[in-house]
Motif scaffolding. Structure first.
Motif, PDB file in Angstrom:
ATOM      1  N   ASP A   1       0.862  -1.185   0.000  1.00 61.95           N
ATOM      2  CA  ASP A   1       0.000   0.000   0.000  1.00 61.95           C
ATOM      3  C   ASP A   1       0.902   1.240   0.000  1.00 61.95           C
ATOM      4  OD1 ASP A   1      -2.170  -1.652  -0.088  1.00 61.95           O
ATOM      5  OD2 ASP A   1      -2.992  -1.099   1.861  1.00 61.95           O
TER       6      ASP A   1
ATOM      7  N   GLY B   1      -2.439   3.126  -7.164  1.00 58.61           N
ATOM      8  CA  GLY B   1      -1.611   2.490  -8.194  1.00 58.61           C
ATOM      9  C   GLY B   1      -1.084   3.423  -9.270  1.00 58.61           C
TER      10      GLY B   1
ATOM     11  N   TYR C   1       4.037   6.786  -7.413  1.00 63.22           N
ATOM     12  CA  TYR C   1       5.322   6.087  -7.205  1.00 63.22           C
ATOM     13  C   TYR C   1       6.492   7.039  -7.438  1.00 63.22           C
ATOM     14  CZ  TYR C   1       2.687   1.765  -6.954  1.00 63.22           C
ATOM     15  OH  TYR C   1       1.808   0.792  -6.569  1.00 63.22           O
TER      16      TYR C   1
ATOM     17  N   PRO D   1       4.541  -5.062  -2.933  1.00 67.68           N
ATOM     18  CA  PRO D   1       3.228  -4.466  -3.187  1.00 67.68           C
ATOM     19  C   PRO D   1       2.145  -4.879  -2.181  1.00 67.68           C
ATOM     20  CG  PRO D   1       3.573  -6.314  -4.653  1.00 67.68           C
ATOM     21  CD  PRO D   1       4.825  -6.202  -3.811  1.00 67.68           C
TER      22      PRO D   1
ATOM     23  N   ASP E   1      -1.565  -1.248  -4.635  1.00 69.06           N
ATOM     24  CA  ASP E   1      -0.468  -1.036  -5.588  1.00 69.06           C
ATOM     25  C   ASP E   1      -0.771  -1.652  -6.951  1.00 69.06           C
ATOM     26  OD1 ASP E   1       1.536   0.365  -3.967  1.00 69.06           O
ATOM     27  OD2 ASP E   1       1.392  -1.417  -2.688  1.00 69.06           O
TER      28      ASP E   1
ATOM     29  N   MET F   1       4.665   0.268 -10.429  1.00 67.36           N
ATOM     30  CA  MET F   1       5.800   0.162  -9.493  1.00 67.36           C
ATOM     31  C   MET F   1       7.091  -0.110 -10.254  1.00 67.36           C
ATOM     32  SD  MET F   1       4.988  -2.163  -6.148  1.00 67.36           S
ATOM     33  CE  MET F   1       6.547  -2.480  -5.343  1.00 67.36           C
TER      34      MET F   1
END
Ligand SMILES: [Fe+2]
Ligand SMILES: [Fe+2]
Length: 282
Positions: free
Chosen positions: A67, A72, A77, A95, A99, A104
């Motif tokens: 989280d 997401g 990020y 993740p 996420d 990521m």
């Protein structure tokens, strides 16, 4: 962000010590957007990173257990990468249900530990301690899964080094914790994971997030420890019918400190600094 050297050791009174700082459930949003319309998670994360950066001795690694962002988004990020940039020690992340694997990967592609495809599972050697990170994410769902592929990976890694002290990290608690949030825990793979973990006495701890609270449970012959968040927490609710109430208990993180003579000891830490009332020399 620095990369892990082959062997990292802090020294505390001459005893070799290894420190993992664990932050979880950051739920970052960008552009001044507030999580739940109320919580400035970016500001809270900034304060938590500053507090961890001031720790003395410094941690050997900062581990983020999912989280990381709230929705997401790639931009979130990127914000995380910016917030982590001042830290002079390595960071590892896995993740959670908020996420997205591809986003990521896109932002943290330059790291040498996130797999380029598939599940975001990997191992890190942190000095004398082995860290195995699991990916419980089912994209778009709040609950978690560990399928046969992910469990086989874990079983293979554990079989390679059955004597080495090992920490397993994942976002969803691996087992029920007797709280309302159990309904959105690890709903698939929990029993198989329990059998694997129970076969390995070298597993010092299973650490997780997701529940936004400090909770400990003995399980599968080891301890499960869930960590609170650096922003909002979730109120204790022992009845399964209770709603999840987001509350502003103090921002927190965990320090997992390993020494050869103590094994792994976990300290619950508050982000906020408090004044010293008295000092006793020993
Ligand atoms: Fe969360
Ligand atoms: Fe979660």
């Amino acid at each position: 962000m620095a990369e892990l050297p082959g062997l990292v050791a802090n020294h505390l009174k001459g005893i070799r010590t290894l420190i993992i700082a664990q932050l979880t459930d950051l739920h970052l949003r960008t552009g001044g957007e507030l999580t739940f319309g109320k919580v400035d998670t970016a500001a809270f994360m900034s304060a938590a990173v500053a507090a961890i950066g001031r720790l003395d001795p410094a941690p050997d690694v900062l581990l983020l257990t999912g989280d990381l962002v709230d929705n997401g988004a790639v931009e979130a990020y990127s914000l995380l990468a910016e917030l982590l940039a001042p830290l002079e020690f390595p960071v590892r992340m896995l993740p959670g249900n908020h996420d997205a694997r591809d986003a990521m990967r896109e932002v943290f592609a330059s790291t040498d530990y996130l797999p380029a495809s598939g599940f975001l599972q990997y191992e890190s050697d942190i000095g004398p301690l082995r860290l195995l990170c699991l990916d419980t994410l089912v994209e778009g769902k709040t609950y978690g899964h560990l399928c046969a592929e992910r469990l086989d990976w874990l079983q293979t890694r554990l079989a390679e080094r059955p004597e080495d002290p090992t920490v397993i990290a994942l976002h969803h608690p691996p087992c029920p914790l007797g709280i309302a949030m159990d309904s959105i825990g690890l709903v698939e793979g929990s029993e198989a994971l329990e059998k694997i973990v129970a076969m390995h006495a070298n597993i010092e701890r299973v650490i997780c997030g997701h529940v936004h609270r400090t909770i400990h449970r003995r399980w599968a012959g080891t301890m499960v420890t869930a960590a609170p968040g650096p922003a909002h927490q979730i109120a204790l609710s022992l009845e399964s019918s209770q709603a999840f109430r987001i509350i502003m208990e103090p921002p927190s993180f965990h320090l997992h400190v390993w020494r050869p003579d103590t094994g792994l000891v976990t300290h619950a830490c508050l982000v906020e600094d408090f004044p010293v009332a008295h000092e006793v020399r020993v």
